[in-house]
Design a protein around this motif. Structure first.
Motif, PDB file in Angstrom:
ATOM      1  N   TRP A   4       0.819  -1.206   0.000  1.00 33.95           N
ATOM      2  CA  TRP A   4       0.000   0.000   0.000  1.00 33.95           C
ATOM      3  C   TRP A   4       0.858   1.263   0.000  1.00 33.95           C
ATOM      4  CZ3 TRP A   4       0.363   3.665   3.822  1.00 33.95           C
ATOM      5  CH2 TRP A   4       1.008   3.285   5.011  1.00 33.95           C
ATOM      6  N   LEU A   5       2.014   1.219   0.654  1.00 36.65           N
ATOM      7  CA  LEU A   5       2.881   2.395   0.682  1.00 36.65           C
ATOM      8  C   LEU A   5       3.518   2.627  -0.682  1.00 36.65           C
ATOM      9  CD1 LEU A   5       4.175   4.653   2.361  1.00 36.65           C
ATOM     10  CD2 LEU A   5       6.026   3.080   2.919  1.00 36.65           C
ATOM     11  N   HIS A   6       3.966   1.571  -1.343  1.00 40.94           N
ATOM     12  CA  HIS A   6       4.587   1.723  -2.654  1.00 40.94           C
ATOM     13  C   HIS A   6       3.597   2.219  -3.699  1.00 40.94           C
ATOM     14  CE1 HIS A   6       7.803  -0.896  -0.959  1.00 40.94           C
ATOM     15  NE2 HIS A   6       8.555  -0.155  -1.736  1.00 40.94           N
ATOM     16  N   ASN A   7       2.327   1.920  -3.519  1.00 42.85           N
ATOM     17  CA  ASN A   7       1.318   2.326  -4.498  1.00 42.85           C
ATOM     18  C   ASN A   7       0.776   3.731  -4.252  1.00 42.85           C
ATOM     19  OD1 ASN A   7       1.073  -0.022  -6.244  1.00 42.85           O
ATOM     20  ND2 ASN A   7       0.261  -1.096  -4.467  1.00 42.85           N
ATOM     21  N   LEU A   8       1.220   4.385  -3.189  1.00 48.33           N
ATOM     22  CA  LEU A   8       0.785   5.748  -2.925  1.00 48.33           C
ATOM     23  C   LEU A   8       1.457   6.718  -3.883  1.00 48.33           C
ATOM     24  CD1 LEU A   8       0.949   5.884   0.992  1.00 48.33           C
ATOM     25  CD2 LEU A   8      -1.108   5.753  -0.416  1.00 48.33           C
ATOM     26  N   SER A   9       0.818   7.874  -4.086  1.00 42.21           N
ATOM     27  CA  SER A   9       1.471   8.934  -4.839  1.00 42.21           C
ATOM     28  C   SER A   9       2.625   9.485  -4.008  1.00 42.21           C
ATOM     29  CB  SER A   9       0.476  10.045  -5.164  1.00 42.21           C
ATOM     30  OG  SER A   9      -0.008  10.653  -3.964  1.00 42.21           O
ATOM     31  N   VAL A  10       3.555  10.171  -4.660  1.00 44.62           N
ATOM     32  CA  VAL A  10       4.735  10.670  -3.957  1.00 44.62           C
ATOM     33  C   VAL A  10       4.359  11.623  -2.809  1.00 44.62           C
ATOM     34  CG1 VAL A  10       6.855  12.022  -4.205  1.00 44.62           C
ATOM     35  CG2 VAL A  10       6.259  10.316  -5.920  1.00 44.62           C
ATOM     36  N   PRO A  11       3.418  12.567  -2.993  1.00 42.09           N
ATOM     37  CA  PRO A  11       3.058  13.435  -1.857  1.00 42.09           C
ATOM     38  C   PRO A  11       2.543  12.661  -0.644  1.00 42.09           C
ATOM     39  CG  PRO A  11       2.281  14.408  -3.897  1.00 42.09           C
ATOM     40  CD  PRO A  11       2.754  13.028  -4.234  1.00 42.09           C
ATOM     41  N   TRP A  12       1.681  11.661  -0.885  1.00 40.56           N
ATOM     42  CA  TRP A  12       1.163  10.885   0.245  1.00 40.56           C
ATOM     43  C   TRP A  12       2.253  10.003   0.859  1.00 40.56           C
ATOM     44  CZ3 TRP A  12      -2.759  11.616   3.208  1.00 40.56           C
ATOM     45  CH2 TRP A  12      -3.896  12.256   2.727  1.00 40.56           C
ATOM     46  N   MET A  13       3.131   9.460   0.027  1.00 45.83           N
ATOM     47  CA  MET A  13       4.244   8.681   0.558  1.00 45.83           C
ATOM     48  C   MET A  13       5.136   9.566   1.418  1.00 45.83           C
ATOM     49  SD  MET A  13       7.161   6.468  -1.480  1.00 45.83           S
ATOM     50  CE  MET A  13       5.960   5.392  -2.271  1.00 45.83           C
ATOM     51  N   ALA A  14       5.388  10.790   0.961  1.00 51.98           N
ATOM     52  CA  ALA A  14       6.199  11.735   1.739  1.00 51.98           C
ATOM     53  C   ALA A  14       5.520  12.051   3.067  1.00 51.98           C
ATOM     54  CB  ALA A  14       6.420  13.017   0.943  1.00 51.98           C
ATOM     55  N   PHE A  15       4.205  12.217   3.040  1.00 52.97           N
ATOM     56  CA  PHE A  15       3.463  12.510   4.275  1.00 52.97           C
ATOM     57  C   PHE A  15       3.619  11.374   5.283  1.00 52.97           C
ATOM     58  CE2 PHE A  15      -0.456  12.158   6.777  1.00 52.97           C
ATOM     59  CZ  PHE A  15      -0.479  13.413   7.393  1.00 52.97           C
ATOM     60  N   SER A 229      15.958  10.652   2.924  1.00 46.85           N
ATOM     61  CA  SER A 229      16.663   9.485   2.386  1.00 46.85           C
ATOM     62  C   SER A 229      15.717   8.311   2.197  1.00 46.85           C
ATOM     63  CB  SER A 229      17.808   9.093   3.322  1.00 46.85           C
ATOM     64  OG  SER A 229      18.719  10.155   3.494  1.00 46.85           O
ATOM     65  N   VAL A 230      14.877   8.059   3.207  1.00 49.30           N
ATOM     66  CA  VAL A 230      13.939   6.942   3.127  1.00 49.30           C
ATOM     67  C   VAL A 230      12.936   7.159   2.006  1.00 49.30           C
ATOM     68  CG1 VAL A 230      12.073   5.755   4.352  1.00 49.30           C
ATOM     69  CG2 VAL A 230      14.196   6.302   5.550  1.00 49.30           C
ATOM     70  N   LEU A 231      12.432   8.395   1.868  1.00 52.34           N
ATOM     71  CA  LEU A 231      11.472   8.689   0.798  1.00 52.34           C
ATOM     72  C   LEU A 231      12.093   8.467  -0.573  1.00 52.34           C
ATOM     73  CD1 LEU A 231       8.780   9.823  -0.232  1.00 52.34           C
ATOM     74  CD2 LEU A 231       9.773  12.115  -0.034  1.00 52.34           C
ATOM     75  N   LEU A 232      13.310   8.918  -0.755  1.00 49.03           N
ATOM     76  CA  LEU A 232      13.980   8.764  -2.042  1.00 49.03           C
ATOM     77  C   LEU A 232      14.152   7.289  -2.401  1.00 49.03           C
ATOM     78  CD1 LEU A 232      15.370  10.288  -4.368  1.00 49.03           C
ATOM     79  CD2 LEU A 232      17.513  10.104  -3.083  1.00 49.03           C
TER      80      LEU A 232
END
Length: 262
Positions: A4-15, A229-232
């Motif tokens: 579910w985390l990998h399928n999120l958009s980048v803004p939501w993953m960053a959040f 770093s983790v987000l990237l």
């Protein structure tokens, strides 16, 4: 990490990533602040600040080690898709050396393969569910078609040999693409990365326990670096999953027109 985390958009993953990292930092800061009584503060302050650069360097090595795998997988996936598209493009061009009926049939099979790959295989790779058990029917039929077509002259024989070589190259590139689609940073590496970050945050809080504002600023800055770093890494972890993923654009660009495939 979870699907579910990998399928999120980048803004939501960053959040999610930044929120979780800041929450960990806040909990550590609050825990040390509560425990740093006059007696304990002296013990906390006895911890050498020299541990900070050592732990920071170790965290940086962990990030570099993890990121190297991610960039390598991404490069392999991109190269596999490009090689697959180039091989199929060569097949389409070489098909002109076959008799008209076989040429139209071969172009149609290449088109069928690309359509099935984009519509079926790509979503399966995004879910890491693609399998190598079954060979693609369209390319298998294309190989049988070329092998069974009798060569009328040496030039056509050479053309058939080159078509077979490129079809095999496309099949090998497909295998590489599916293999890479199943790779990701395993949970042990993520746990080690965050455990190292927690150690660094804890030492920052202990060393600066008598200066809460300075401690909060230092922990906030380091937590921001950790989350970045983790987000990237997470955004590029699975080459074919998520908003930042490898698209089948090269295959779509070489797909024969329907009219030319008939």
């Amino acid at each position: 990490m979870s699907d579910w985390l990998h399928n999120l958009s980048v803004p939501w993953m960053a959040f999610i990533v930044f929120g979780f990292t800041y929450l960990v930092a806040i909990l550590i800061f609050a825990g040390v602040a509560i425990l740093s009584t006059k007696e304990r503060a002296t013990s906390f302050k006895s911890i050498s600040p020299g541990m900070l650069p050592v732990l920071g360097i170790l965290f940086g090595l962990f990030v570099a080690f993890t990121a190297a795998q991610v960039w390598s997988d991404s490069d392999r996936a991109t190269a596999a898709v490009s090689r697959e598209a180039s091989s199929l493009r060569a097949v389409i061009l070489l098909a002109g050396g076959l008799p008209p009926e076989q040429e139209a049939r071969l172009r149609g099979l290449v088109r069928d393969y690309v359509e099935e790959t984009v519509a079926v295989e790509w979503p399966m790779m995004a879910r890491q569910a693609a399998s190598l058990k079954a060979a693609p029917p369209a390319l298998t039929a294309a190989l049988r078609l070329v092998v069974s077509t009798p060569a009328q002259n040496p030039g056509q024989q050479t053309t058939q040999h080159e078509i077979i070589t490129n079809l095999n190259s496309a099949l090998d590139a497909r295998r590489q693409r599916i293999i890479v689609s199943q790779t990701e940073v395993d949970s042990i590496k993520w746990w080690c990365l965050y455990l190292q970050a927690i150690c660094e945050l804890l030492v920052i809080a202990l060393v600066h326990c008598d200066n809460r504002l300075g401690s909060a600023i230092a922990m906030g800055l380091f937590a921001t670096g950790v989350a970045t770093s983790v987000l990237l890494i997470a955004a590029h972890d699975r080459p074919f999953t998520g908003q930042i993923s490898i698209a089948p654009t090269p295959l779509l660009q070489i797909m024969p027109d329907k009219e030319a495939s008939r």
